[in-house]
Write an enzyme that holds these catalytic residues in place. Structure first.
Site, short mmCIF file in Angstrom:
data_model
loop_
_atom_site.label_atom_id
_atom_site.label_comp_id
_atom_site.label_asym_id
_atom_site.label_seq_id
_atom_site.Cartn_x
_atom_site.Cartn_y
_atom_site.Cartn_z
N ARG A 193 2.15 -3.62 4.52
CA ARG A 193 2.37 -2.20 4.24
C ARG A 193 3.57 -1.68 5.02
O ARG A 193 4.03 -2.35 5.96
CB ARG A 193 1.14 -1.40 4.70
CG ARG A 193 -0.16 -1.97 4.24
CD ARG A 193 -1.16 -2.10 5.42
NE ARG A 193 -2.32 -2.91 5.03
CZ ARG A 193 -3.37 -2.41 4.43
NH1 ARG A 193 -3.46 -1.12 4.23
NH2 ARG A 193 -4.37 -3.18 4.05
N ASP B 177 0.20 3.52 5.90
CA ASP B 177 -0.60 2.28 5.94
C ASP B 177 -1.22 1.98 4.58
O ASP B 177 -1.76 0.89 4.38
CB ASP B 177 -1.70 2.37 7.01
CG ASP B 177 -2.59 3.59 6.83
OD1 ASP B 177 -2.06 4.72 6.86
OD2 ASP B 177 -3.81 3.42 6.64
N ASN B 178 -1.14 2.92 3.66
CA ASN B 178 -1.64 2.67 2.30
C ASN B 178 -0.48 2.55 1.31
O ASN B 178 -0.66 2.78 0.12
CB ASN B 178 -2.58 3.80 1.87
CG ASN B 178 -3.86 3.80 2.69
OD1 ASN B 178 -4.24 2.79 3.26
ND2 ASN B 178 -4.52 4.94 2.74
N ASP C 154 -5.55 0.51 -1.75
CA ASP C 154 -6.52 1.34 -1.04
C ASP C 154 -7.01 2.53 -1.87
O ASP C 154 -6.55 3.66 -1.72
CB ASP C 154 -5.97 1.80 0.31
CG ASP C 154 -6.44 0.86 1.41
OD1 ASP C 154 -6.98 -0.21 1.07
OD2 ASP C 154 -6.30 1.19 2.60
N ARG D 288 -10.76 -8.46 -2.50
CA ARG D 288 -9.57 -7.85 -3.07
C ARG D 288 -8.46 -8.89 -3.14
O ARG D 288 -8.31 -9.70 -2.23
CB ARG D 288 -9.18 -6.69 -2.16
CG ARG D 288 -7.99 -5.91 -2.60
CD ARG D 288 -7.98 -4.54 -1.95
NE ARG D 288 -7.58 -4.59 -0.55
CZ ARG D 288 -7.41 -3.49 0.19
NH1 ARG D 288 -7.64 -2.29 -0.32
NH2 ARG D 288 -7.05 -3.59 1.46
N ASP E 295 -17.66 0.54 11.97
CA ASP E 295 -18.63 -0.55 11.86
C ASP E 295 -18.09 -1.74 11.05
O ASP E 295 -18.77 -2.74 10.88
CB ASP E 295 -19.94 -0.03 11.24
CG ASP E 295 -19.73 0.55 9.85
OD1 ASP E 295 -18.59 0.50 9.33
OD2 ASP E 295 -20.71 1.07 9.28
N LYS F 140 -13.21 -6.92 2.04
CA LYS F 140 -13.18 -5.56 2.59
C LYS F 140 -14.62 -5.11 2.80
O LYS F 140 -15.39 -5.03 1.84
CB LYS F 140 -12.45 -4.65 1.61
CG LYS F 140 -12.23 -3.22 2.10
CD LYS F 140 -11.32 -2.46 1.14
CE LYS F 140 -11.22 -1.00 1.51
NZ LYS F 140 -10.41 -0.24 0.54
P1 AMP Z 1 -8.65 3.65 4.96
O1 AMP Z 1 -8.97 5.10 4.93
O2 AMP Z 1 -9.66 2.79 4.27
O3 AMP Z 1 -7.24 3.35 4.52
O4 AMP Z 1 -8.74 3.24 6.48
C1 AMP Z 1 -7.89 3.70 7.49
C2 AMP Z 1 -8.02 2.79 8.69
O5 AMP Z 1 -9.33 2.88 9.25
C3 AMP Z 1 -7.81 1.32 8.37
O6 AMP Z 1 -7.15 0.69 9.44
C4 AMP Z 1 -9.20 0.78 8.24
O7 AMP Z 1 -9.25 -0.58 8.52
C5 AMP Z 1 -9.97 1.62 9.26
N1 AMP Z 1 -11.36 1.79 8.83
C6 AMP Z 1 -11.81 2.51 7.78
N2 AMP Z 1 -13.15 2.42 7.70
C7 AMP Z 1 -13.56 1.64 8.71
C8 AMP Z 1 -14.83 1.15 9.15
N3 AMP Z 1 -15.97 1.48 8.54
N4 AMP Z 1 -14.85 0.35 10.23
C9 AMP Z 1 -13.72 0.02 10.87
N5 AMP Z 1 -12.51 0.42 10.52
C10 AMP Z 1 -12.41 1.22 9.44
MG MG Z 2 -6.01 1.95 4.19
#
Ligand code: AMP
Ligand code: MG
Length: 473
Positions: A176, A245-246, A255, A169, A118, A106
């Site tokens: 999910r 998604d989480n 997550d 991880r 990014d 991750k």
């Molecule tokens: P999260 O809040 O970590 O559950 O992320 C929500 C979605 O945004 C997921 O599909 C992640 O893969 C994507 N995401 C979160 N941070 C980034 C990042 N820095 N670059 C690309 N995708 C991201």
């Molecule tokens: Mg997530």
């Protein structure tokens, strides 16, 4: 033990489910931590887990790096394509107990799902996830695990420029509710059928022989989620971003973004800075889990019954069972927390009265239950204790057995927010990982008092009502 013994079942599923992508190399990887006991449990020689592997500069033999496709409801709004935007599945191994486990990086760079992101992670959130997920595991709560953490030597740009890091991880899988939603939204029933079969084999094999396997799968996931979210309630854990998604199909906590443990007991507690309406407050976690299960059920309708109306009728009935399933787990757990081996009708009222007294006194959730476990009399419970004692008199157990039961249900140590912040600040500002190591060590045995670890059991000097967490992006 030589190479990592990969056996990549997800990579063998059709190409619509994932995209092959390699991690993006970084300039100066440095290991922070390798979880050696976990590595051994996975059948991996810890010597193979180098800094180069931890950041994705080196791809271990047998890996098939890919980004999994998934969608999801974020704060109630459907996004048809979300991720993986910054996670790359290296592959799967069968652990020493025979269970299949994902190994995922991750923060290892962009993927075709990254959108504007990014693909990177900052050091603070990586350490938070490492520490809190391992603490959850030590508490006995189903969770993804942390195998490695490493810094990249590069900066990530958020509000400020921050040191970059990658977390490795480990999960039963990273499938999910949002994975099912991805294919349902595209009306790709072939993929949904394959995914359902994969998930039943992998996580809920009892559904296989059922008359209606898709319905049995829904039941199994509901049971796993109800049990999980009840366990969260019992340690004061607030996930913070229970988007679909989480929400893991295996029933693991996944997550760790804006998650935090409640200090003073208040069921309305919200920590996440982006959760302005309190959708994911402590007291909403069970109704939200039910809502997430309804979103899963929607994706399974065609597999549950070819007649749409009949499928909806069956699924709606099942989803309606969730509160009762949750209540069963919640009550069983809280009975243990107050030392009851048996059950009486009045127990729910007794527990509720205790929580009400704690809320009025803003009593620390963890400390109050721990004092009770150790034979003390928490100030906030003065008026409640006589009723509790009456109830104990009708619950035959030796004092030793009761004490052991309560001590096994009421941790002394949780990852306290003020200490997590202190730990992150030391690492980010000074690359001092000693607080991380020290805190991790204490949290590995949360149910036994450890000499010298008193400060890890204390409540913060300031109540945490204003504490805010931010998404791990
Ligand atoms: P999260 O809040 O970590 O559950 O992320 C929500 C979605 O945004 C997921 O599909 C992640 O893969 C994507 N995401 C979160 N941070 C980034 C990042 N820095 N670059 C690309 N995708 C991201
Ligand atoms: Mg997530």
């Amino acid at each position: 033990m030589n190479a990592i013994p990969f056996d990549n079942s997800y990579a063998r599923l059709p190409g619509s489910m994932h995209v092959g992508v390699d991690p993006t190399p970084v300039s100066a990887p440095r290991l922070i931590k390798v979880n050696e006991p976990l590595a051994r449990g996975l059948g991996i020689d810890p010597a193979l887990l180098t800094a180069e592997v931890a950041v994705g500069n080196a791809i271990p033999a047998g890996a098939s790096p890919l980004a999994q496709a998934y969608a999801g409801h974020q704060f109630g709004n459907f996004v048809p394509q979300l991720g993986d935007g910054r996670a790359i599945l290296l592959g799967e191994v069968i652990d020493v107990t025979g269970k299949r486990r994902d190994i995922q990086l991750k923060g290892s760079g962009r993927t075709p799902f990254s959108r504007g992101g990014d693909g990177r992670a900052a050091l603070g959130p990586v350490l938070r996830e490492y520490l809190v997920s391992e603490a959850m595991h030590a508490l006995g709560i189903p969770t993804t695990r942390a195998l490695m953490a490493a810094t990249t030597g590069e900066r990530v740009h958020r509000d400020a420029a921050l040191p970059g890091a990658v977390l490795t991880r480990v999960a039963a899988s990273h499938i999910r509710v949002g994975t099912f939603q991805f294919f349902a939204a595209r009306q790709d029933f072939e993929a949904l059928k394959l995914l359902t079969g994969h998930v039943i084999d992998r996580h809920h094999p009892q559904a296989k022989g059922a008359e209606n396997p898709a319905l049995a799968l829904l039941d199994a996931v509901m049971e796993a989620q109800a049990s999980l979210v009840a366990r969260w309630a019992q340690v004061g854990f607030i996930h913070g971003v229970m988007n679909t998604d989480n929400c893991s199909i295996s029933g693991e906590t996944i997550d760790y973004g804006p998650c935090a443990f409640m200090d003073a007991y208040d069921p309305g507690t919200v920590f996440s800075s982006i959760d302005t309406h309190g959708r994911y407050a402590y007291q909403n976690q069970a109704p939200i889990a039910q809502w997430n299960m309804a979103r899963l059920a929607e994706t399974l309708l065609d597999l549950i019954n070819p007649g749409r109306e009949e499928a909806i009728r069956i699924a709606t009935e099942r989803i309606g069972d969730f509160p009762a399933i949750y209540a069963k787990y919640w009550l069983a757990g809280f009975r243990k927390k107050i030392g009851l081996a048996g059950a009486e009708d009045g127990d729910l009222g007794l527990i509720q009265a205790m929580l009400d007294a704690m809320r009025l006194a803003r009593a620390d959730f963890t400390i109050t239950f721990r004092i009770l476990s150790n034979g003390g009399e928490p100030e906030a419970l003065k008026d409640w204790l006589p009723g509790w004692r009456d109830r104990l008199a009708r619950d035959p157990q030796t004092p030793e057995a009761r004490r052991a039961l309560m001590r096994s249900a009421n941790p002394a140590y949780i990852p306290r927010n003020h200490l997590v912040e202190e730990m992150i600040a030391a690492a980010v500002e000074r690359r001092d990982f000693a607080p991380f190591e020290a805190m991790l060590r204490v949290l590995m045995t949360p149910y036994g008092e450890q000499p010298g670890a008193e400060r890890y059991a204390e409540a913060p000097a300031e109540p945490d009502g204003a504490y805010r967490t931010f998404c791990g992006t």
